[in-house]
Design an enzyme around this catalytic site. Sequence first.
Site, mmCIF file in Angstrom:
data_model
loop_
_atom_site.group_PDB
_atom_site.id
_atom_site.type_symbol
_atom_site.label_atom_id
_atom_site.label_comp_id
_atom_site.label_asym_id
_atom_site.label_seq_id
_atom_site.Cartn_x
_atom_site.Cartn_y
_atom_site.Cartn_z
ATOM 1 N N THR A 129 3.648 -2.783 4.012
ATOM 2 C CA THR A 129 2.372 -3.439 4.310
ATOM 3 C C THR A 129 2.547 -4.949 4.168
ATOM 4 O OG1 THR A 129 0.107 -3.861 3.547
ATOM 5 C CG2 THR A 129 1.599 -2.962 1.916
ATOM 6 N N ASP A 133 0.065 -5.553 -1.569
ATOM 7 C CA ASP A 133 -0.947 -5.097 -2.533
ATOM 8 C C ASP A 133 -0.619 -3.743 -3.164
ATOM 9 O OD1 ASP A 133 -1.286 -3.630 -0.238
ATOM 10 O OD2 ASP A 133 -3.463 -3.795 -0.191
HETATM 11 O O1 F6P Z 1 -3.171 -3.655 5.694
HETATM 12 C C1 F6P Z 1 -2.752 -4.539 6.682
HETATM 13 C C2 F6P Z 1 -3.929 -5.179 7.364
HETATM 14 O O2 F6P Z 1 -3.458 -6.047 8.382
HETATM 15 C C3 F6P Z 1 -4.882 -5.923 6.428
HETATM 16 O O3 F6P Z 1 -4.395 -7.189 6.063
HETATM 17 C C4 F6P Z 1 -6.134 -5.941 7.256
HETATM 18 O O4 F6P Z 1 -7.275 -5.978 6.414
HETATM 19 C C5 F6P Z 1 -6.091 -4.638 7.998
HETATM 20 O O5 F6P Z 1 -4.751 -4.202 7.983
HETATM 21 C C6 F6P Z 1 -6.570 -4.744 9.419
HETATM 22 O O6 F6P Z 1 -6.578 -3.491 9.974
HETATM 23 P P1 F6P Z 1 -6.822 -3.203 11.529
HETATM 24 O O7 F6P Z 1 -5.509 -3.315 12.210
HETATM 25 O O8 F6P Z 1 -7.346 -1.809 11.542
HETATM 26 O O9 F6P Z 1 -7.781 -4.219 12.036
#
Ligand code: F6P
Length: 324
Positions: A129, A133
């Site tokens: 990720t 976190d």
């Molecule tokens: O967990 C990775 C991440 O990019 C976060 O930083 C962000 O909040 C989320 O995923 C965004 O997700 P999506 O691609 O569903 O908009």
Amino acid sequence: MAKEINTIGVLTSGGDAPGMNAAIRAVVREAIAKGKKVKGIKRGYAGLLQEEIVDMEAKDVSDIIQRGGTILQTARCMEFTTPEGQQKGADICRKHGIDGVIVIGGDGSFKGAQKLASLGINTIGVPGTIDLDISCTDYTIGFDTAVNTAMEAIDKVRDTSTSHERCSIIEVMGRGAGYIALWCGIANGAEDILLPEKYDYDEQKLVNNIIEGRKSGKQHHIIINAEGIGHSASMAKRIEAATGVETRATILGHMQRGGSPTCKDRVYASTMGCMAVDLLCEGKSNRLVAYRGGDYVDYDIDEALAMTKSVPEYQFQICKNLSR
Ligand code: F6P
Ligand code: ADP
């Protein structure tokens, strides 16, 4: 006696991260080197439930170490959060002869791995990720590339911000965590850094900083705002009204998740992918590969998910002095 592992499944789940392909490549090739078969499970747990399962050979992971994203695709899957979905997933693994599954993803994905393990399918998690976190590990695959991408983008915004003598609020990803914001704050020499873990909602402090900066001859004012705080556009309007300094908001968004992984992401992902295979082959299950205190280690998933970590206070504090 430890369960013998003959066939290993691998999936990527949750948000993609640069370096996931390097981890998939490592899993496939390390497993083959150990005489195991590998099956790629497409689209995370969603693909597992749809039986989107393909045999993988060494050549199937050629030419991917340098590519962002994930060749297995990724998804979020509500059905797998239900006991029925989890049982179905375990049954499908058995049907396809999959003895162990390597899950590359974040905390949510590891909860899924925990459930599969409890249903008799050995699982190992690999932290993937951009958000950094995951509490048990100092490193997550994708973070290094993402912060470098964000840092370069912020440098560019800074050029135009300086030319126009503006204040720029730049919003970076990280979900509820402020690691990307903290690192960019330091690396880009931001005047202010707003982290969800630390934010006190004191906008007057920001306004005062901008006015002080102007008085001391600063030609720009860069505020890195973490996604977990958000609302950059409305914040920009309020700040402009209060300071009289033209203020723009830029949300970097998904560009931070793409691109060719850095050397660091490739090397850590390769090492972690191999370790995951080795752990499965040793008969281990319900464990997470991690990098902690300078070593590659592994943790029980239940213990890992119960751990907490916080943004380093010292680094947060030094930002104030460094941006004067
Ligand atoms: O967990 C990775 C991440 O990019 C976060 O930083 C962000 O909040 C989320 O995923 C965004 O997700 P999506 O691609 O569903 O908009
Ligand atoms: P990340 O793995 O990046 O934290 P998510 O939180 O979106 O991403 O989780 C990814 C997927 O993991 C979810 O879509 C779901 O399929 C699975 N998952 C999340 N939480 C659970 C849970 N409590 N039990 C089983 N599976 C889960």
